[in-house]
Design a protein around this motif. Structure first.
Motif, mmCIF file in Angstrom:
data_model
loop_
_atom_site.group_PDB
_atom_site.id
_atom_site.type_symbol
_atom_site.label_atom_id
_atom_site.label_comp_id
_atom_site.label_asym_id
_atom_site.label_seq_id
_atom_site.Cartn_x
_atom_site.Cartn_y
_atom_site.Cartn_z
ATOM 1 N N GLN A 46 0.855 -1.280 0.098
ATOM 2 C CA GLN A 46 -0.008 0.131 -0.011
ATOM 3 C C GLN A 46 0.806 1.230 0.124
ATOM 4 O OE1 GLN A 46 -2.995 0.164 -0.684
ATOM 5 N NE2 GLN A 46 -3.038 -2.130 -0.843
ATOM 6 N N GLN A 47 2.016 1.204 0.717
ATOM 7 C CA GLN A 47 2.869 2.518 0.816
ATOM 8 C C GLN A 47 3.550 2.529 -0.783
ATOM 9 O OE1 GLN A 47 5.574 1.188 3.778
ATOM 10 N NE2 GLN A 47 4.311 2.056 5.263
ATOM 11 N N VAL B 167 1.847 1.843 -3.591
ATOM 12 C CA VAL B 167 0.817 2.415 -4.524
ATOM 13 C C VAL B 167 0.682 3.990 -3.996
ATOM 14 C CG1 VAL B 167 -1.652 2.385 -4.696
ATOM 15 C CG2 VAL B 167 -0.459 0.474 -4.444
ATOM 16 N N GLN B 168 0.732 4.262 -2.639
ATOM 17 C CA GLN B 168 0.691 5.530 -2.153
ATOM 18 C C GLN B 168 1.892 6.442 -2.685
ATOM 19 O OE1 GLN B 168 0.476 5.963 2.033
ATOM 20 N NE2 GLN B 168 0.289 8.242 2.011
ATOM 21 N N GLU B 169 2.971 5.935 -2.768
ATOM 22 C CA GLU B 169 4.040 6.677 -3.445
ATOM 23 C C GLU B 169 3.772 7.050 -4.798
ATOM 24 O OE1 GLU B 169 7.809 8.702 -3.887
ATOM 25 O OE2 GLU B 169 6.509 8.583 -2.028
ATOM 26 N N ARG C 228 1.246 7.169 -6.589
ATOM 27 C CA ARG C 228 0.156 8.013 -6.757
ATOM 28 C C ARG C 228 0.427 9.335 -6.624
ATOM 29 N NH1 ARG C 228 -4.793 4.234 -4.362
ATOM 30 N NH2 ARG C 228 -5.542 3.646 -6.295
ATOM 31 N N SER C 229 1.652 9.532 -5.581
ATOM 32 C CA SER C 229 2.117 10.913 -5.395
ATOM 33 C C SER C 229 2.760 11.449 -6.607
ATOM 34 C CB SER C 229 2.924 10.808 -4.154
ATOM 35 O OG SER C 229 4.287 10.511 -4.458
ATOM 36 N N ALA D 187 -1.419 -5.117 -5.703
ATOM 37 C CA ALA D 187 -0.826 -3.899 -5.312
ATOM 38 C C ALA D 187 0.575 -3.755 -5.070
ATOM 39 C CB ALA D 187 -1.461 -3.418 -3.802
ATOM 40 N N THR E 82 -2.179 -1.204 -8.606
ATOM 41 C CA THR E 82 -2.721 -0.589 -7.540
ATOM 42 C C THR E 82 -3.586 -1.718 -6.580
ATOM 43 O OG1 THR E 82 -4.807 0.034 -8.356
ATOM 44 C CG2 THR E 82 -3.166 2.032 -8.610
ATOM 45 N N GLU F 255 -6.419 -2.221 -7.382
ATOM 46 C CA GLU F 255 -7.811 -1.819 -7.557
ATOM 47 C C GLU F 255 -8.550 -1.705 -8.995
ATOM 48 O OE1 GLU F 255 -7.806 2.071 -5.764
ATOM 49 O OE2 GLU F 255 -7.033 1.050 -3.782
ATOM 50 N N GLU G 31 -3.105 7.607 -13.443
ATOM 51 C CA GLU G 31 -3.748 6.298 -13.088
ATOM 52 C C GLU G 31 -4.809 5.801 -14.059
ATOM 53 O OE1 GLU G 31 -5.650 4.190 -9.228
ATOM 54 O OE2 GLU G 31 -4.709 6.068 -8.848
#
Length: 153
Positions: free
Chosen positions: A39-40, A42-44, A46-47, A101, A121, A123, A137
């Motif tokens: 998840q980290q 994916v978060q990175e 997306r940033s 992910a 992701t 998702e 994305e």
């Protein structure tokens, strides 16, 4: 000749659709098994959305940008993973996965080579840098030429 091209396109579209369905349906066990690192990642990734596309680029700092492998190389480096700056070379790293992910997903240009890489992701979408667009994305079903996925963590 035209029938071969139509058949090839139909196979590529069907493959992308099947992968999209598989990613969207994933089991609850798989979701629970995702580590915080997935998840980290994916978060990175997306940033980086909105970062411009620059061939050979690997930096979010203006006026620079990234290409697809520069994005994955930069994101994964935040998690201690060192990757080369080429989608084809990155395909040689890690182990085969189901595109969960944080996994890298690879696509072909239709001429036999791996030409694009992004980060799944989990998702049903992929974060990737696209020529003329930058980092976005996108639903995986909008890609064609799926080659495979790799877990590099």
């Amino acid at each position: 000749m035209q029938n071969v091209a139509v058949t090839r396109l139909a196979v590529l579209v069907a493959t992308a659709m099947l992968l999209s369905v598989a990613l969207l349906l994933g089991s609850s066990e798989e979701a629970e098994a995702q580590t915080a690192t997935d998840q980290q990642i994916v978060q990175e990734a997306r940033s980086w959305i909105g970062t411009p596309y620059v061939f050979g680029g690997a930096s979010a700092a203006t006026p620079y940008g990234v290409d697809c492998s520069g994005l994955t190389m930069s994101v994964m480096s935040q998690f201690g993973v060192s990757l080369p700056d080429s989608p084809a070379a990155q395909y040689g790293y890690g182990s085969a996965s189901n595109a969960g992910a944080g996994d890298l997903v690879f696509f072909t240009d239709g001429y036999g080579g791996i030409s694009n890489v992004g980060i799944a992701t989990g998702e049903g979408t992929v974060v990737s840098a696209k020529h003329g667009v930058g980092v976005t994305e996108t639903p995986i079903g909008q890609y064609w030429g799926y080659v495979g996925a790799k877990d590099v963590t």
